[in-house]
Scaffold this motif. Structure first.
Motif, PDB file in Angstrom:
ATOM      1  N   TYR A 768      -2.451  26.742  31.032  1.00  0.00           N
ATOM      2  CA  TYR A 768      -2.487  25.810  29.913  1.00  0.00           C
ATOM      3  C   TYR A 768      -3.150  24.488  30.283  1.00  0.00           C
ATOM      4  CZ  TYR A 768       0.413  29.117  27.438  1.00  0.00           C
ATOM      5  OH  TYR A 768       0.855  30.256  26.822  1.00  0.00           O
ATOM      6  N   GLU A 798       3.278  15.237  23.683  1.00  0.00           N
ATOM      7  CA  GLU A 798       4.287  16.191  23.204  1.00  0.00           C
ATOM      8  C   GLU A 798       5.473  15.459  22.591  1.00  0.00           C
ATOM      9  OE1 GLU A 798       5.515  18.708  26.358  1.00  0.00           O
ATOM     10  OE2 GLU A 798       3.582  19.699  26.579  1.00  0.00           O
ATOM     11  N   LYS A 822       2.923  22.913  15.227  1.00  0.00           N
ATOM     12  CA  LYS A 822       2.934  22.861  16.684  1.00  0.00           C
ATOM     13  C   LYS A 822       1.694  23.490  17.312  1.00  0.00           C
ATOM     14  CE  LYS A 822       7.930  22.736  17.561  1.00  0.00           C
ATOM     15  NZ  LYS A 822       9.039  23.415  18.273  1.00  0.00           N
ATOM     16  N   TYR A 825       0.514  21.381  19.988  1.00  0.00           N
ATOM     17  CA  TYR A 825       1.546  20.947  20.929  1.00  0.00           C
ATOM     18  C   TYR A 825       1.174  21.503  22.297  1.00  0.00           C
ATOM     19  CZ  TYR A 825       6.258  20.172  22.819  1.00  0.00           C
ATOM     20  OH  TYR A 825       7.343  19.753  23.566  1.00  0.00           O
ATOM     21  N   ASP A 827       2.522  21.898  25.279  1.00  0.00           N
ATOM     22  CA  ASP A 827       3.466  22.754  26.002  1.00  0.00           C
ATOM     23  C   ASP A 827       3.152  22.757  27.495  1.00  0.00           C
ATOM     24  OD1 ASP A 827       5.703  24.276  26.201  1.00  0.00           O
ATOM     25  OD2 ASP A 827       4.799  26.144  25.508  1.00  0.00           O
ATOM     26  N   SER A 829       5.023  22.369  30.094  1.00  0.00           N
ATOM     27  CA  SER A 829       6.104  22.636  31.042  1.00  0.00           C
ATOM     28  C   SER A 829       5.702  23.572  32.160  1.00  0.00           C
ATOM     29  CB  SER A 829       7.307  23.218  30.296  1.00  0.00           C
ATOM     30  OG  SER A 829       6.954  24.435  29.654  1.00  0.00           O
ATOM     31  N   LYS A 834       5.166  32.726  29.366  1.00  0.00           N
ATOM     32  CA  LYS A 834       5.098  32.178  28.012  1.00  0.00           C
ATOM     33  C   LYS A 834       4.502  33.197  27.054  1.00  0.00           C
ATOM     34  CE  LYS A 834       4.501  27.318  29.249  1.00  0.00           C
ATOM     35  NZ  LYS A 834       3.640  26.137  29.084  1.00  0.00           N
ATOM     36  N   THR A 838       4.274  32.262  20.135  1.00  0.00           N
ATOM     37  CA  THR A 838       5.061  31.039  20.238  1.00  0.00           C
ATOM     38  C   THR A 838       4.653  30.001  19.207  1.00  0.00           C
ATOM     39  OG1 THR A 838       3.536  29.986  21.800  1.00  0.00           O
ATOM     40  CG2 THR A 838       5.239  31.404  22.725  1.00  0.00           C
ATOM     41  N   LYS A 840       2.653  27.688  19.690  1.00  0.00           N
ATOM     42  CA  LYS A 840       2.397  26.414  20.364  1.00  0.00           C
ATOM     43  C   LYS A 840       1.775  26.702  21.716  1.00  0.00           C
ATOM     44  CE  LYS A 840       6.974  26.121  22.513  1.00  0.00           C
ATOM     45  NZ  LYS A 840       8.186  25.285  22.721  1.00  0.00           N
ATOM     46  N   GLY A 841       1.337  25.636  22.368  1.00  0.00           N
ATOM     47  CA  GLY A 841       0.687  25.777  23.668  1.00  0.00           C
ATOM     48  C   GLY A 841      -0.821  25.815  23.514  1.00  0.00           C
TER      49      GLY A 841
END
Length: 848
Positions: A768, A798, A822, A825, A827, A829, A834, A838, A840-841
């Motif tokens: 990511y 974020e 999102k 977003y 993401d 983390s 993942k 989702t 998102k990301g």
């Protein structure tokens, strides 16, 4: 034997001297130790001692070759194998004997005399000064009996061309030359050659004239970005059209990892088994008809649908697909059915009908970069044709403002799918397709939400005269409400086609490929800009090749599911005529659409007309963070504009992008001149934005919105009925039945759902934005600090996105369907797996 004087015979003495010299020489050599790490794919063996490694010095030149001095040969012996995340990793300890003055290793060369290829993950060495030197390889090494040459890798130290150590200069040039090839012959699996070609592999004239497609690229009529050349032979009926293969050539470094490819195939099979094969009758020429009720469409997502492949369906499939793929399909059909969640838009059963949801998706859905401020009223097409939307249609709906007052306050907007579609409608409206060109006008309320004012649907005149227009106005009850819903569905069809062909395929996948090819051909792997861009190119070329095989080709999924049908790619070529790289960046795009005004104190240097535009608000923060990272990175290597102008590789790279990769645009004056550091930063920021955030914004929400065909149908089979006709009478008898008959047939609808399900999934090995697949990709600590700061900036973004999503005043961040925005977003983390849907990301690259 003794000679006179008691000395040894001369031959024996010479032998002793040679042994002593060799021993003395060996004892004065230095030893460099290291590790070679190899990934094992299923069914492939490790090379062992059949593979060998040598080092090139980056500080000492061999006068005989003009290249760095070479070490002795080290063979891969006694590797230790462990499993990590289901993948076998074999580590070899190696050591090299070098001259004392050998210096620092700058490159390694691998010779693979094994029967199989192997995947070299990395190498690390410790020099005489106990300094660790890393080689972040991540590439296939093929047997030399196929490649006829060894494989070269440079260390993770970056050099501009004029700063390259003398010992590496020739190696740098030779490596780039080998990657360019000579432009002839059919590419083989093991070749690492990057070259350009037209899109001449979309048609299949051997199947008949209905499968002929124009060659895209290389002409004023059909301009297009270039793709990677494969050199496949032409078809029998048309030597200009290349044959299509599922396993067509993709350079080894651009291919999906075995793990990802397996995951992608598995996801595709499960989606097909769940959605498509239950409708297999139409797949094999037996019409399965329309859905009979809205409940039947919702039932698509239940886990009880039959997935078993048996009988005549299995026999048909067996003749259609490769044996190994057929085996995977039949195995998967016997396993426990995969759960498919109800798309988010369908969780509220009536949200798809809501006017507020209809317009909110123009700001925060999967095609949010089309809406624009209205410049003139009534709208006017490029060829001078005025819209028939009248002042009386909308002025009563402007919260007390006149049209002039509303436009002066930038409060009237348009979703315009008129001009580019109109020339194609007669060709589209065959074989049961009924499509209009559309204009949708919207008004910005005081609470910054939009409301629809009017929809105009247009058709070309059958006699070649004036266009035929119908205007529909919002209505909440009765016949007018049903007709209004039909009009919204036709707009959604236009937007679905534009999204898939233009916003998604053309403006991310297709336009990025020439940049990738040029980077590999003109920027050495040790060039800092190559290293900056590399993660943003992951898997894109392989995904594009798969798209040419099954999605965008003649008879492919997009032709089967979109209203644009056989002219789909031709339409994308027409829209490419208006594409500009300098408008691909978000701030420039917002300004072009009059969705923002210049303001140097705001993120991206622009100020949104209204802050509750989720795609624009989140996107500008991401853009600004990318640009800050790029600026800081470039400033480490380029001190001024002259240092950019004097970088031969950057200049060759940019020249080739403009004149070859996007050669049909070479005479445009809007290209950056690439004579300043500002030019370079803008170009790189735009490219990274396109490959990461823009693609994420238009891709990963597809299942949530387009997975429910009632919300975003891809084709209509009926025009909107007119009073006094038999169709209108049918409509009055049963509006819901008429609407269901207007939607795609069962097979086309389920095929479309299966496609967006696959495209919306994040794979488990995704990397990511702000992250790298390896922590040792660079040996420059300042670079690592820049990337760390980038991640910290994204983390703050974020938090601000989460705060905006909780703000009840920002109503466009969640419409009636309550889907929180999102898609941008980050993401950050990076907490392991993942995979899945989702919503998102932001992956680094266009990797799905």
């Amino acid at each position: 034997m003794e000679q006179r004087g008691g000395g040894l015979c001369s031959s024996l003495q010479n032998c002793v001297n040679a042994i002593h010299k060799a021993h003395t020489s060996h004892s004065t050599k230095h030893i460099i130790k290291g590790q070679i790490i190899i990934q094992q794919s299923r069914g492939e063996s490790v090379p062992g001692s059949a593979a060998s490694v040598q080092l090139f010095s980056c500080s000492q030149v061999d006068p005989n070759t003009g290249k760095g001095k070479m070490s002795g040969i080290a063979k891969l012996r006694d590797g230790k194998t462990n499993k990590h995340s289901g993948i076998k990793i074999t580590t070899y300890e190696i050591k090299f004997h070098v001259e004392p003055e050998f210096g620092i290793p700058g490159a390694i060369v691998i010779k693979n005399q094994h029967k199989d290829r192997f995947f070299l993950q990395s190498a690390s060495l410790k020099d005489s000064g106990n300094r660790t030197i890393y080689f972040d390889c991540n590439s296939w090494v093929y047997p030399t009996h196929k490649t006829k040459t060894e494989r070269l890798f440079f260390s993770n130290t970056s050099y501009l061309p004029n700063q390259t150590p003398k010992a590496l200069v020739e190696l740098r040039k030779e490596e780039l030359t080998s990657l360019r090839g000579d432009g002839t012959g059919e590419r083989k699996e093991w070749e690492r050659i990057y070259d350009y070609d037209y899109y001449n592999d979309l048609g299949n004239p051997n199947k008949g004239s209905q499968h002929m497609r124009p060659i895209l690229g290389g002409s004023k009529t059909y301009p297009y970005p270039r793709r990677c050349r494969t050199g496949r032979p032409g078809r029998n009926q048309d030597n200009q059209t290349e044959t299509i293969k599922l396993d067509m050539y993709v350079p080894p470094d651009e291919r999906l990892s075995p793990k990802k490819l397996s995951e992608f195939i598995s996801n595709s099979i499960q989606a097909a088994l769940h959605f498509v094969l239950p409708e297999a009758k139409s797949l094999f020429g037996k019409d399965s008809g329309n859905f009979e009720s809205f409940d039947e469409i919702r039932d698509l997502f239940t886990s009880s649908r039959n997935q078993v492949v048996e009988g005549w369906v299995a026999e048909k499939l067996k003749r259609m697909v490769a044996p190994d793929l057929f085996k995977k399909i039949t195995q998967a059909s016997k396993e426990k059915p995969t759960e498919f969640p109800l798309p988010r838009i369908a969780e509220n059963e009536l949200a798809w009908k809501d006017d507020e949801e209809f317009v909110q998706q123009m700001l925060a859905g999967i095609n949010p970069a089309v809406i624009q401020s209205l410049e003139t009223f009534p709208p006017k097409s490029k060829n001078g044709v005025w819209s028939t939307i009248k002042q009386s249609h909308i002025e009563h709906n402007l919260d007390g403002l006149t049209i002039e007052e509303a436009m002066n306050q930038w409060r009237i907007f348009i979703l315009d799918h008129h001009d580019y579609l109109m020339p194609f409608l007669n060709r589209m409206n065959t074989k049961g397709v009924c499509a209009y060109a559309s204009r949708t006008l919207l008004f910005l309320r005081n609470d910054k939400t939009l409301k629809p004012l009017a929809i105009e649907l247009s058709l070309p005149s059958s006699s070649g005269g004036e266009e035929i227009h119908r205007v529909f106005l919002p209505s909440m009850q009765g016949t007018e409400a049903a007709l209004w819903q039909f009009a919204k569905s036709h707009v959604a069809v236009n937007d679905s086609c534009h999204h898939q062909l233009i916003s998604h395929w053309l403006k991310t996948h297709a336009v990025a490929e020439p940049f990738i090819i040029a980077t590999r051909r003109q920027l050495s792997a040790m060039h800092p800009i190559h290293r900056l861009l590399d993660p943003h190119f992951k898997d894109t070329m392989h995904m594009n090749a798969l798209a040419r095989s099954v999605l965008i080709n003649s008879g492919g999924i997009l032709e089967k599911t979109l209203a644009t049908g056989e002219i789909s790619m031709e339409l994308s070529s027409a829209l490419y005529k208006d594409w500009r790289f300098d408008e691909q960046g978000l701030p420039a795009d917002l300004l072009k659409r009059d969705m923002a005004v210049p303001n140097p104190d705001r993120p991206g240097g622009v100020w949104l007309l209204f802050e509750d535009y989720p795609y624009g608000a989140d996107g500008l923060e991401i853009w600004a963070a990318i640009k800050t990272c790029v600026t800081n990175f470039c400033s480490l290597f380029y001190t001024n504009d002259e240092s950019v102008r004097s970088d031969d590789e950057i200049q060759a790279w940019w020249w080739e992008i403009r004149n070859v990769g996007h050669g049909d645009k070479c005479n445009e004056t809007w290209w950056y001149s690439m004579t300043t550091l500002t030019d370079l930063i803008e170009a790189l920021t735009t490219l990274i934005w396109t490959s990461s955030a823009l693609h994420a914004a238009v891709n990963f929400g597809q299942y949530g919105y387009a997975g429910y065909p009632l919300n975003r149908p891809t084709v209509c089979r009926k025009f909107i009925p007119e009073e006094g006709t038999q169709e209108f009478a049918e409509f009055l008898r049963d509006p819901d039945k008429y609407y269901l008959q207007m939607l795609p047939e069962r097979f086309e609808m389920t095929l479309s759902v299966a496609l967006v399900k696959v495209l919306s999934q994040h794979t488990s090995d995704e990397v990511y934005l702000g992250h790298r697949s390896s922590v040792v990709w660079s040996d420059n600590e300042q670079i690592h600090q820049i990337l760390k700061q980038f991640r910290e900036n994204l983390l703050q973004i974020e938090k601000r996105i989460s705060e905006r999503n909780k703000n009840p005043q920002l109503k466009n961040r969640w419409g009636p369907a309550k889907i929180t925005y999102k898609l941008l977003y980050p993401d950050t983390s990076n907490d392991g797996f993942k995979g899945g849907i989702t919503g998102k990301g932001i992956p680094n690259s266009i990797s799905i």
